[in-house]
Design a protein around this motif. Structure first.
Motif, PDB file in Angstrom:
ATOM      1  N   ALA A 128      13.866 -28.451  17.373  1.00 29.59           N
ATOM      2  CA  ALA A 128      12.609 -27.802  17.757  1.00 29.59           C
ATOM      3  C   ALA A 128      12.647 -27.399  19.231  1.00 29.59           C
ATOM      4  O   ALA A 128      12.960 -28.201  20.109  1.00 29.59           O
ATOM      5  CB  ALA A 128      11.429 -28.741  17.502  1.00 29.59           C
ATOM      6  N   THR A 129      12.347 -26.149  19.511  1.00 28.75           N
ATOM      7  CA  THR A 129      12.332 -25.637  20.877  1.00 28.75           C
ATOM      8  C   THR A 129      11.062 -26.074  21.595  1.00 28.75           C
ATOM      9  O   THR A 129       9.974 -26.044  21.015  1.00 28.75           O
ATOM     10  CB  THR A 129      12.403 -24.098  20.876  1.00 28.75           C
ATOM     11  N   LYS A 130      11.196 -26.486  22.848  1.00 32.67           N
ATOM     12  CA  LYS A 130      10.018 -26.842  23.632  1.00 32.67           C
ATOM     13  C   LYS A 130       9.154 -25.607  23.850  1.00 32.67           C
ATOM     14  O   LYS A 130       9.647 -24.492  23.978  1.00 32.67           O
ATOM     15  CB  LYS A 130      10.434 -27.426  24.987  1.00 32.67           C
ATOM     16  N   ILE A 131       7.848 -25.826  23.884  1.00 31.32           N
ATOM     17  CA  ILE A 131       6.889 -24.733  24.084  1.00 31.32           C
ATOM     18  C   ILE A 131       6.192 -24.951  25.414  1.00 31.32           C
ATOM     19  O   ILE A 131       5.534 -25.975  25.621  1.00 31.32           O
ATOM     20  CB  ILE A 131       5.852 -24.690  22.951  1.00 31.32           C
ATOM     21  N   THR A 132       6.346 -24.014  26.334  1.00 32.94           N
ATOM     22  CA  THR A 132       5.679 -24.106  27.639  1.00 32.94           C
ATOM     23  C   THR A 132       4.506 -23.133  27.661  1.00 32.94           C
ATOM     24  O   THR A 132       4.682 -21.935  27.452  1.00 32.94           O
ATOM     25  CB  THR A 132       6.647 -23.784  28.790  1.00 32.94           C
ATOM     26  N   LEU A 133       3.333 -23.662  27.919  1.00 36.09           N
ATOM     27  CA  LEU A 133       2.118 -22.863  27.925  1.00 36.09           C
ATOM     28  C   LEU A 133       1.800 -22.378  29.339  1.00 36.09           C
ATOM     29  O   LEU A 133       2.270 -22.964  30.320  1.00 36.09           O
ATOM     30  CB  LEU A 133       0.950 -23.691  27.387  1.00 36.09           C
ATOM     31  N   PRO A 134       1.001 -21.326  29.479  1.00 34.81           N
ATOM     32  CA  PRO A 134       0.616 -20.848  30.816  1.00 34.81           C
ATOM     33  C   PRO A 134      -0.104 -21.950  31.601  1.00 34.81           C
ATOM     34  O   PRO A 134      -0.725 -22.841  31.010  1.00 34.81           O
ATOM     35  CB  PRO A 134      -0.335 -19.678  30.522  1.00 34.81           C
ATOM     36  N   SER A 135      -0.030 -21.881  32.909  1.00 37.91           N
ATOM     37  CA  SER A 135      -0.697 -22.879  33.752  1.00 37.91           C
ATOM     38  C   SER A 135      -2.211 -22.759  33.623  1.00 37.91           C
ATOM     39  O   SER A 135      -2.762 -21.663  33.513  1.00 37.91           O
ATOM     40  CB  SER A 135      -0.303 -22.692  35.221  1.00 37.91           C
ATOM     41  N   LEU A 136      -2.855 -23.911  33.622  1.00 38.95           N
ATOM     42  CA  LEU A 136      -4.312 -23.947  33.672  1.00 38.95           C
ATOM     43  C   LEU A 136      -4.776 -23.578  35.067  1.00 38.95           C
ATOM     44  O   LEU A 136      -3.968 -23.474  35.996  1.00 38.95           O
ATOM     45  CB  LEU A 136      -4.809 -25.345  33.298  1.00 38.95           C
ATOM     46  N   LEU A 176     -13.075 -30.805  31.874  1.00 39.72           N
ATOM     47  CA  LEU A 176     -13.604 -29.588  31.264  1.00 39.72           C
ATOM     48  C   LEU A 176     -12.774 -29.206  30.042  1.00 39.72           C
ATOM     49  O   LEU A 176     -11.716 -29.795  29.774  1.00 39.72           O
ATOM     50  CB  LEU A 176     -13.597 -28.452  32.287  1.00 39.72           C
ATOM     51  N   LEU A 177     -13.236 -28.186  29.310  1.00 34.55           N
ATOM     52  CA  LEU A 177     -12.580 -27.759  28.079  1.00 34.55           C
ATOM     53  C   LEU A 177     -11.953 -26.377  28.218  1.00 34.55           C
ATOM     54  O   LEU A 177     -12.505 -25.500  28.891  1.00 34.55           O
ATOM     55  CB  LEU A 177     -13.593 -27.733  26.932  1.00 34.55           C
ATOM     56  N   ALA A 178     -10.819 -26.184  27.553  1.00 36.18           N
ATOM     57  CA  ALA A 178     -10.164 -24.871  27.491  1.00 36.18           C
ATOM     58  C   ALA A 178      -9.307 -24.818  26.238  1.00 36.18           C
ATOM     59  O   ALA A 178      -8.936 -25.860  25.676  1.00 36.18           O
ATOM     60  CB  ALA A 178      -9.311 -24.632  28.729  1.00 36.18           C
ATOM     61  N   PHE A 179      -8.984 -23.601  25.780  1.00 34.73           N
ATOM     62  CA  PHE A 179      -8.098 -23.466  24.623  1.00 34.73           C
ATOM     63  C   PHE A 179      -7.296 -22.180  24.736  1.00 34.73           C
ATOM     64  O   PHE A 179      -7.626 -21.267  25.503  1.00 34.73           O
ATOM     65  CB  PHE A 179      -8.877 -23.508  23.305  1.00 34.73           C
ATOM     66  N   ILE A 180      -6.226 -22.129  23.936  1.00 27.64           N
ATOM     67  CA  ILE A 180      -5.367 -20.942  23.901  1.00 27.64           C
ATOM     68  C   ILE A 180      -4.726 -20.845  22.529  1.00 27.64           C
ATOM     69  O   ILE A 180      -4.431 -21.863  21.889  1.00 27.64           O
ATOM     70  CB  ILE A 180      -4.278 -21.021  25.006  1.00 27.64           C
ATOM     71  N   ASN A 181      -4.567 -19.614  22.051  1.00 19.66           N
ATOM     72  CA  ASN A 181      -3.769 -19.341  20.855  1.00 19.66           C
ATOM     73  C   ASN A 181      -2.462 -18.730  21.363  1.00 19.66           C
ATOM     74  O   ASN A 181      -2.410 -17.522  21.638  1.00 19.66           O
ATOM     75  CB  ASN A 181      -4.494 -18.363  19.930  1.00 19.66           C
ATOM     76  N   PRO A 182      -1.412 -19.532  21.547  1.00 16.47           N
ATOM     77  CA  PRO A 182      -0.203 -19.079  22.259  1.00 16.47           C
ATOM     78  C   PRO A 182       0.435 -17.805  21.724  1.00 16.47           C
ATOM     79  O   PRO A 182       1.017 -17.034  22.487  1.00 16.47           O
ATOM     80  CB  PRO A 182       0.749 -20.273  22.111  1.00 16.47           C
TER      81      PRO A 182
END
Length: 404
Positions: A128-136, A176-182
């Motif tokens: 499984a490849t690591k998934i890096t999300l954008p910075s908060l 606080l709350l945040a979400f993303i659909n990568p």
């Protein structure tokens, strides 16, 4: 005529044991107490994997503790089974042992770096490849990067739902709350910053539900097309802060779907204690609080909208269920399915963000506040007791080894 419960195909060249009757294989699995044994069972052959997959759909898997041990493997962690009380040192998962994980959901761990970038990794699947999300958002943050994100959960497993999964987070400094659909968004969607102090999140009935220290419960839909990463989202407030005047402030509050499909709010109260640590080194500050008790409430929501509260009822008994809370996505299981698992209990780990300064660095102050809380009589038991020398390491959290 061949029994429908026998998996052996015609003209098979595989050994006979690969085609044992399904009831026999299920009986074998009934006697495998730890979930890691189920994963090994599933790895024997394709037929056994199919049986194990179906078996574990019917019986929700028992969580295990992911542990950091102070050894030469600085990028390895091990598993601890609560039914056998055993550390599986022969299982070395590639997870940096000194870094706190800020979530476990659908087989994936989450960590955060100094730039507020979250990385998702599946330690049980090397391919499984690591998934890096954008910075908060870069805001004023806690000094220790690994505590800048309190909790991360996923809507689906990124491996099986590569084009359709969402990531929801609680982030510092105001929780606080945040979400993303990568796969659909390049930036985070942030929720109303006037709503803060959240400590847990879960997916329930197609919506996200978040709960805060003062009793607030909100919901929102991560799939709605009307949301924009450029605007702050205003979630639906189901329960306002301090809904009941008699509510005490709770340092940690969790939200979890029960095995019956109810939405439960679990409140964890802390008390100050002197002399918790056995020895204090120069430059350390002693920890002052440990878990005192828990209270559980059930949210009865409007069946039509799931967006309005009809009743808020205290739960005096969980029956045969056991809850698992901490840095992981909160979980519930049927205790009777697992020998040694305590029913009507809450299994908790040390997810406090208390830290202490030593030699100009910051380290987690634990992990010592862990155990099993019996909801019936308010008593505590231990499930795992870490050695004192491990107090500088990342705290354990609940994980479920998936069937590969």
């Amino acid at each position: 005529m061949q029994s429908p419960n026998v998996l052996k195909p015609e003209n098979s060249s595989q050994p006979e044991w690969a085609h044992l009757p399904v009831p026999v294989l299920c009986l074998i699995m009934d006697n495998l107490s730890e979930p890691i044994y189920h994963a090994w069972f599933a790895g024997v052959c394709k037929q056994w994997h199919l049986v194990a997959k179906d078996y574990n759909k019917k019986k929700k898997a028992l969580p295990m503790l992911l542990l950091s041990l102070n050894n030469d493997h600085k990028t390895r962690r091990v598993l601890y089974g609560i039914t056998e009380g055993k550390i599986f040192k022969n299982i070395n998962l590639e997870v940096f042992y000194a870094r706190r994980c800020c979530g476990f959901s659908h087989g994936w761990l989450a960590t955060v770096d100094e730039n507020m970038a979250i990385t998702l990794l599946n330690p049980f699947k090397k391919s499984a490849t690591k998934i890096t999300l954008p910075s908060l958002k870069h805001r004023k943050r806690i000094k220790i990067p690994q505590f800048n994100v309190l909790k991360v959960i996923l809507s689906h497993n990124p491996t099986s739902s590569q084009d359709n999964y969402a990531v929801v987070v609680i982030y510092a400094p105001s929780d606080l709350l945040a979400f993303i659909n990568p796969t659909q968004q390049y930036a985070w969607t942030y929720l109303d910053e006037n709503l803060m102090g959240f400590t847990d999140i879960t997916f329930y009935g197609g919506l996200v539900y978040a709960v805060g220290r003062r009793g607030m419960v909100v919901s929102f839909d991560v799939n709605s097309k009307k949301y924009s990463s450029h605007l702050q989202l205003k979630p639906n407030i189901i329960v306002p802060s301090c809904y009941h005047r008699t509510f005490r402030y709770a340092e940690r509050v969790y939200i979890v779907e029960s095995m019956k499909g109810d939405l439960l709010v679990v409140r964890r109260f802390m008390e100050r204690k002197e002399g918790l640590l056995e020895e204090i080194e120069e430059g350390e500050e002693e920890r002052k609080s440990v878990t005192e008790s828990f209270k559980v409430h059930k949210l009865l929501l409007n069946d039509q909208t799931k967006g309005s509260l009809e009743e808020h009822v205290e739960v005096k008994s969980l029956g045969d269920e056991a809850l698992f809370v901490g840095d992981n996505q909160s979980m519930s299981i049927l205790a009777s399915n697992f020998p040694g698992c305590q029913p009507n209990s809450i299994y908790f780990t040390d997810d406090s963000i208390d830290v202490f300064a030593i030699k100009n660095t910051y380290c987690p102050k634990g992990p010592f506040d862990m155990g099993i809380y019996c909801l019936e009589n308010g008593t505590f038991q231990k499930h795992y007791t870490p050695e004192y020398k491990h107090r500088y390491l990342a705290p354990p959290l609940w994980v479920v080894p998936p069937l590969q």
